[in-house]
Write a protein that holds these residues in place. Structure first.
Motif, short mmCIF file in Angstrom:
data_model
loop_
_atom_site.label_atom_id
_atom_site.label_comp_id
_atom_site.label_asym_id
_atom_site.label_seq_id
_atom_site.Cartn_x
_atom_site.Cartn_y
_atom_site.Cartn_z
N GLN A 1 0.86 -1.19 0.00
CA GLN A 1 0.00 0.00 0.00
C GLN A 1 0.90 1.25 0.00
O GLN A 1 1.67 1.47 0.94
CB GLN A 1 -0.92 -0.02 1.23
CG GLN A 1 -2.27 0.65 1.04
CD GLN A 1 -2.19 2.18 0.96
OE1 GLN A 1 -1.29 2.80 1.50
NE2 GLN A 1 -3.16 2.77 0.27
N ARG A 2 0.82 2.07 -1.04
CA ARG A 2 1.79 3.14 -1.27
C ARG A 2 1.82 4.16 -0.14
O ARG A 2 2.90 4.57 0.32
CB ARG A 2 1.46 3.85 -2.60
CG ARG A 2 2.52 4.89 -3.04
CD ARG A 2 3.76 4.22 -3.56
NE ARG A 2 4.80 5.15 -3.96
CZ ARG A 2 4.88 5.77 -5.14
NH1 ARG A 2 3.94 5.59 -6.05
NH2 ARG A 2 5.90 6.57 -5.42
N ALA B 1 4.72 6.33 4.50
CA ALA B 1 4.67 6.74 5.92
C ALA B 1 5.65 5.91 6.74
O ALA B 1 6.32 6.43 7.65
CB ALA B 1 3.26 6.60 6.46
N LEU B 2 5.77 4.63 6.42
CA LEU B 2 6.71 3.75 7.13
C LEU B 2 8.15 4.20 6.92
O LEU B 2 8.94 4.28 7.87
CB LEU B 2 6.53 2.32 6.65
CG LEU B 2 7.38 1.26 7.35
CD1 LEU B 2 6.80 0.94 8.72
CD2 LEU B 2 7.46 -0.01 6.52
N LEU B 3 8.50 4.51 5.67
CA LEU B 3 9.86 4.97 5.39
C LEU B 3 10.13 6.31 6.07
O LEU B 3 11.24 6.55 6.57
CB LEU B 3 10.06 5.08 3.88
CG LEU B 3 10.10 3.75 3.12
CD1 LEU B 3 10.14 4.01 1.61
CD2 LEU B 3 11.28 2.90 3.55
N GLN C 1 2.32 11.85 7.55
CA GLN C 1 0.87 11.94 7.75
C GLN C 1 0.07 11.08 6.77
O GLN C 1 -1.16 11.02 6.86
CB GLN C 1 0.43 13.41 7.60
CG GLN C 1 1.07 14.35 8.60
CD GLN C 1 0.81 13.92 10.04
OE1 GLN C 1 -0.31 13.58 10.40
NE2 GLN C 1 1.86 13.94 10.85
N LEU C 2 0.75 10.40 5.86
CA LEU C 2 0.03 9.72 4.79
C LEU C 2 -0.87 8.59 5.26
O LEU C 2 -1.88 8.29 4.63
CB LEU C 2 1.02 9.18 3.75
CG LEU C 2 1.64 10.21 2.80
CD1 LEU C 2 2.60 9.53 1.84
CD2 LEU C 2 0.54 10.94 2.02
N ASP C 3 -0.51 7.92 6.35
CA ASP C 3 -1.36 6.82 6.82
C ASP C 3 -2.09 7.16 8.12
O ASP C 3 -2.54 6.28 8.84
CB ASP C 3 -0.56 5.52 6.96
CG ASP C 3 0.39 5.55 8.16
OD1 ASP C 3 0.71 6.67 8.63
OD2 ASP C 3 0.80 4.47 8.63
N SER D 1 -10.91 5.60 9.21
CA SER D 1 -10.07 4.53 8.70
C SER D 1 -8.69 5.09 8.40
O SER D 1 -8.42 6.27 8.64
CB SER D 1 -10.71 3.89 7.46
OG SER D 1 -9.99 2.74 7.07
N ARG D 2 -7.83 4.24 7.85
CA ARG D 2 -6.48 4.69 7.49
C ARG D 2 -5.88 3.75 6.46
O ARG D 2 -6.23 2.55 6.42
CB ARG D 2 -5.58 4.77 8.72
CG ARG D 2 -5.29 3.43 9.37
CD ARG D 2 -4.60 3.56 10.71
NE ARG D 2 -3.33 4.26 10.64
CZ ARG D 2 -2.53 4.46 11.69
NH1 ARG D 2 -2.89 4.02 12.88
NH2 ARG D 2 -1.39 5.10 11.55
N PRO D 3 -5.02 4.25 5.59
CA PRO D 3 -4.37 3.38 4.60
C PRO D 3 -3.61 2.24 5.26
O PRO D 3 -3.04 2.40 6.34
CB PRO D 3 -3.42 4.34 3.87
CG PRO D 3 -4.05 5.68 4.03
CD PRO D 3 -4.65 5.66 5.41
N GLY D 4 -3.64 1.11 4.59
CA GLY D 4 -2.88 -0.04 5.07
C GLY D 4 -3.72 -1.14 5.67
O GLY D 4 -3.29 -2.29 5.72
N ILE D 5 -4.94 -0.81 6.14
CA ILE D 5 -5.80 -1.86 6.66
C ILE D 5 -6.70 -2.36 5.52
O ILE D 5 -6.83 -1.71 4.48
CB ILE D 5 -6.64 -1.41 7.87
CG1 ILE D 5 -7.70 -0.38 7.47
CG2 ILE D 5 -5.73 -0.83 8.96
CD1 ILE D 5 -8.70 -0.13 8.57
#
Length: 346
Positions: free
Chosen positions: A84-85, A90-92, A159-161, A173-177
């Motif tokens: 998930q982009r 956000a992880l990086l 802040q992306l996720d 909700s949030r990206p990644g789930i």
């Protein structure tokens, strides 16, 4: 069995291109267990993992594992970017933020899951200082220094996720789930076929951001309590937000756990849209089969299990093995909804 992603991630350390000195500390974001991880001494490594099966495996192996850490200043930060982009970026960004000045951010991904894109993202964020390819994976790293960090990009990507409102404010909700920005078609089909007569104490296995559970509570006034089981803590935290209107009106309990290891109970009913992927893209019918067996174990005698699944997944044999009555009550859009009743006296 070799974990080729972990093996490739450790390659720069195993070959002496990177290393840890006395007093250094390391952080592993989205960590997972594998014998390849032994390259880094457990005493210096903090593992951050919000997915219960991976959390449990790391904990059992003796690693320090937390859902999320506030600590910074790590000499080495390892990361496994996701498909998930937004979540990956956000992880990086978090990895760069967690690293000490002069520290290393080291990341790896399979070629089939966005490795080239993740490599370019870390380069844009902090400037690559090395990269290698092996096992159909890419491992790449950056030395964190104020002069090379793109601070505007860092702030944006952090802040992306982040949790946000979706569906015109109906849910958080949030990206990644799973199905983070929509109502999953399978879950919608399941709710369309749930009776309003559900009552007593129920459970949702793999609750996600709580669409199923909230729909049950909205439509079935006889439901007094629900336990929400979810392996991904990021989703479970959202579920609590999305069920805030029922706080004090119903007994609700969020449980961060691996459902395949068992649940509490007994329950009058259970609903579920079992996952059929873990890591990677391959179908995992064994996960859904484990959910079915767990549901049977958690129901009272005569209790009912409602589940939805992709039509092609082979669940019927397992259902018939552990339930007294099994019937398909809907078959639409590539999905099937099944109602199963636990045998009396079991």
């Amino acid at each position: 069995m070799t974990d080729t992603v972990l093996e490739t991630l450790m390659l720069p350390l195993d070959e002496g291109m990177l290393g840890l000195s006395d007093g250094d500390k390391a952080l592993f974001l989205r960590a997972r267990m594998g014998r390849e991880l032994r390259t880094i001494p457990a005493a210096v490594l903090t593992c951050e993992q919000s997915f219960a099966p991976d959390r449990d495996a790391l904990d059992q192996a003796g690693y320090k594992v937390v859902a999320e850490t506030d600590e910074t200043g790590f000499s080495l930060v390892l990361a496994l970017p996701t498909r998930q982009r937004q979540e990956s970026r956000a992880l990086l960004a978090r990895a760069v933020k967690k690293a000490a000045a002069g520290g290393i951010v080291l990341a790896c991904a399979p070629n089939t899951e966005g490795a080239k894109t993740a490599e370019a993202d870390l380069d844009a964020l902090a400037g690559l200082t090395g990269k290698l390819s092996k096992n159909k994976c890419r491992v790449f790293w950056a030395t964190v220094s104020p002069g090379t960090i793109n601070t505007a990009l860092l702030d944006e990507w952090l802040q992306l996720d982040a949790p946000r409102e979706i569906l015109e404010g109906a849910y958080f909700s949030r990206p990644g789930i799973f199905a983070w920005d929509r109502i999953d078609a399978a879950s919608k089909l399941l709710t369309d076929n749930l009776p309003e007569t559900l009552a007593g104490k129920g459970a949702d296995l793999g609750c996600g951001f709580a669409y199923l559970a909230r729909t049950v509570l909205e439509r079935a006034p006889g439901v007094a309590a629900m336990d929400l089981y979810e392996a991904e803590k990021r989703a479970l935290d959202l579920a609590e937000q999305n069920l805030a209107a029922f706080k004090g009106k119903k007994v609700l309990n969020g449980i961060w756990s691996d459902v395949t290891k068992g649940i509490e109970g007994p329950y009058d009913f259970i609903v579920s849209n079992p996952p059929f992927h873990q890591t990677g893209k391959a179908d995992r019918s064994d996960v859904g089969q484990a959910f079915i067996r767990t549901a049977a174990g958690g129901l009272r005698s005569g209790g009912t299990f409602y589940m939805v699944a992709n039509r092609h997944l082979p669940y019927e044999a397992t259902l018939n093995d552990v339930f007294g009555v099994v019937e398909m009550i809907a078959d639409e859009g590539g999905y099937k909804v099944i109602r199963a009743i636990k045998r009396k006296g079991k």
